[in-house]
Design an enzyme around this catalytic site. Structure first.
Site, PDB file in Angstrom:
ATOM      1  N   LEU A  11       0.814  -1.212   0.000  1.00  0.00           N
ATOM      2  CA  LEU A  11       0.000   0.000   0.000  1.00  0.00           C
ATOM      3  C   LEU A  11       0.849   1.265   0.000  1.00  0.00           C
ATOM      4  O   LEU A  11       1.808   1.386   0.766  1.00  0.00           O
ATOM      5  CB  LEU A  11      -0.867  -0.032   1.262  1.00  0.00           C
ATOM      6  N   SER A  59     -10.426  -0.713  -2.277  1.00  0.00           N
ATOM      7  CA  SER A  59     -10.737   0.563  -2.940  1.00  0.00           C
ATOM      8  C   SER A  59      -9.500   1.224  -3.528  1.00  0.00           C
ATOM      9  O   SER A  59      -9.607   2.217  -4.237  1.00  0.00           O
ATOM     10  CB  SER A  59     -11.380   1.534  -1.962  1.00  0.00           C
ATOM     11  N   CYS A  60      -8.321   0.706  -3.192  1.00  0.00           N
ATOM     12  CA  CYS A  60      -7.080   1.227  -3.787  1.00  0.00           C
ATOM     13  C   CYS A  60      -7.070   0.920  -5.276  1.00  0.00           C
ATOM     14  O   CYS A  60      -7.810   0.070  -5.751  1.00  0.00           O
ATOM     15  CB  CYS A  60      -5.871   0.536  -3.176  1.00  0.00           C
ATOM     16  N   VAL A  61      -6.184   1.611  -6.012  1.00  0.00           N
ATOM     17  CA  VAL A  61      -6.030   1.312  -7.434  1.00  0.00           C
ATOM     18  C   VAL A  61      -4.579   0.935  -7.704  1.00  0.00           C
ATOM     19  O   VAL A  61      -3.660   1.596  -7.228  1.00  0.00           O
ATOM     20  CB  VAL A  61      -6.417   2.525  -8.309  1.00  0.00           C
ATOM     21  N   GLY A 118     -10.146  -0.300  -7.163  1.00  0.00           N
ATOM     22  CA  GLY A 118     -11.196   0.709  -7.047  1.00  0.00           C
ATOM     23  C   GLY A 118     -12.562   0.134  -6.707  1.00  0.00           C
ATOM     24  O   GLY A 118     -13.587   0.642  -7.141  1.00  0.00           O
TER      25      GLY A 118
END
Lengths: 216, 162
Positions: free
Chosen positions: B8, B27-29, B92
């Site tokens: 991350l 939800s990270c990309v 996402g």
């Protein structure tokens, strides 16, 4: 300039908790979990023991590692907390434990672990609801603040994905969380769970002040 | 072949036959930039959309704009040709839906992350050749600089290649 800088300067962090405050928190959390055990046993119609092995304060980003790595499968139940103290609560139950919980509470094995039925999802939500409500009720009473949980959102997925969503929602990764580790036990199968409490930064100072073990 | 972990808010570069990996992305990309000519790639595990405050000491890929700019700079320094670069993105997701108080899905943080990344790639004139974004499940992602393949593993849908 930077009103935000000034604001952040004033904010106390959870990592600043003294040993005495941490003890006070442990005691309160324990009381909350005792309350939860009673409610759960009533729901089940037979006793279920529930213990609080520890309360720790850790950075949110380290939680997936503690649970077994980013890819570990979990049930994540996410509550938004409103009232005098605002924040988030995340209840994490390892995958196998979650399936056991469903079996204990419904008396049936899950047919499709990848696609839980609405009823099975409700069972997990109800369980997390009881834990969270009991925890917050006791904290609210002891601290004299109002805290109301929302209906939970449920994700049955990889723990890394569950925790990163919470971090993004809050916009911070280094934030520390209070981790209340719970174990609810049935003689036959021990199920572990974690309750993670994150007061919002603007709610923290008031929260920590009230946590002082010797209130004036 | 080494598997290079991209945790991350960070990014890494890798040359074939090494592989870039990010596990448990919600939800990270994840943004991969790939130079097929050099078989060189960079991959970022982006947490927030846009640009963070310059003065704060931030992790290298906390914000999407800074992550993409840093990867471009490093790739070119390592011999990539900018005109050859293409991008693939994944992630996402919206992991939680709150029945009563959820914001409209179009405003979920995951979605905003994806939109910002796509805009930035287009401003940098890097073709986005494949994407697997949105939905409500986590992803584990592997990128192979050997072939330009991105493998995506999910609990509910198995393994997919983009």
């Amino acid at each position: 300039m930077g009103t935000s800088d000034q604001r952040f300067g004033k904010i106390k962090a959870l990592s600043d908790l003294t040993e005495a405050q941490l003890d006070a928190l442990r005691e309160m959390s324990h009381a909350g979990m005792v309350h939860a055990t009673a409610a759960l046993s009533q729901l089940l119609g037979h006793p279920l023991s529930l213990t609080v092995p520890r309360v720790s304060v850790v950075p949110l980003v380290e939680i997936p590692g503690q649970i077994g790595g980013d890819e570990e499968w979990v049930a994540g139940l996410y509550f938004k907390i409103r009232g005098d103290v605002k924040g988030d609560i995340l209840v994490l139950i390892p995958w196998n434990g979650a399936l056991s919980v469903i079996q204990i509470l419904t008396g049936k094995k899950t047919a499709q672990p990848m696609a839980l039925t609405e009823d099975e999802r409700s069972v997990l939500k109800e369980l997390a609801n009881i834990l969270t409500s009991a925890y917050l009720t006791v904290l609210s009473n002891l601290l004299g603040v109002l805290m109301i949980p929302s209906i939970p959102g449920l994700a049955f997925d990889m723990v890394g994905a569950v925790v990163d969503s919470l971090m993004i929602e809050r916009g911070q990764m280094g934030e520390v969380a209070m981790v209340i580790e719970t174990r609810f036990e049935n003689p036959a199968n021990g199920v572990a769970g974690r309750l993670i409490f994150l007061p919002d930064p603007e709610s923290l100072p008031g929260f920590l002040d009230r946590l002082s073990p010797n209130p004036q | 072949m080494r598997k290079i972990q991209v945790p991350l808010a960070s990014y890494s570069l890798a040359k074939s036959p090494d592989v870039l990996v990010s596990y448990g992305v919600g939800s990270c990309v994840v943004v991969a930039l790939f130079d097929p000519g050099a078989r060189l790639a960079a991959m970022a595990h982006v947490m927030l959309p846009g640009r963070g405050e310059e003065k704060r000491d931030l992790p290298p890929a906390m914000y999407s704009d800074q992550a993409i700019e840093a990867m471009l700079e490093d790739l070119i320094r390592c011999g990539s040709v900018r005109e050859r670069l293409v991008a693939k993105i994944a992630g996402g997701a919206q992991m939680f839906v709150f029945p009563l108080i959820s914001k409209d899905h179009s405003q979920s943080p995951g979605r905003r992350n994806v939109e910002t990344v796509i805009k930035k790639l287009s401003r940098e004139a890097i073709p986005l050749v494949a994407k697997d974004v949105g939905k409500n499940h986590g992803r584990s992602i592997e990128f192979y600089p050997e072939s330009g393949q991105m493998l995506i593993r999910t609990l509910s849908e198995g393994i997919k290649e983009i």
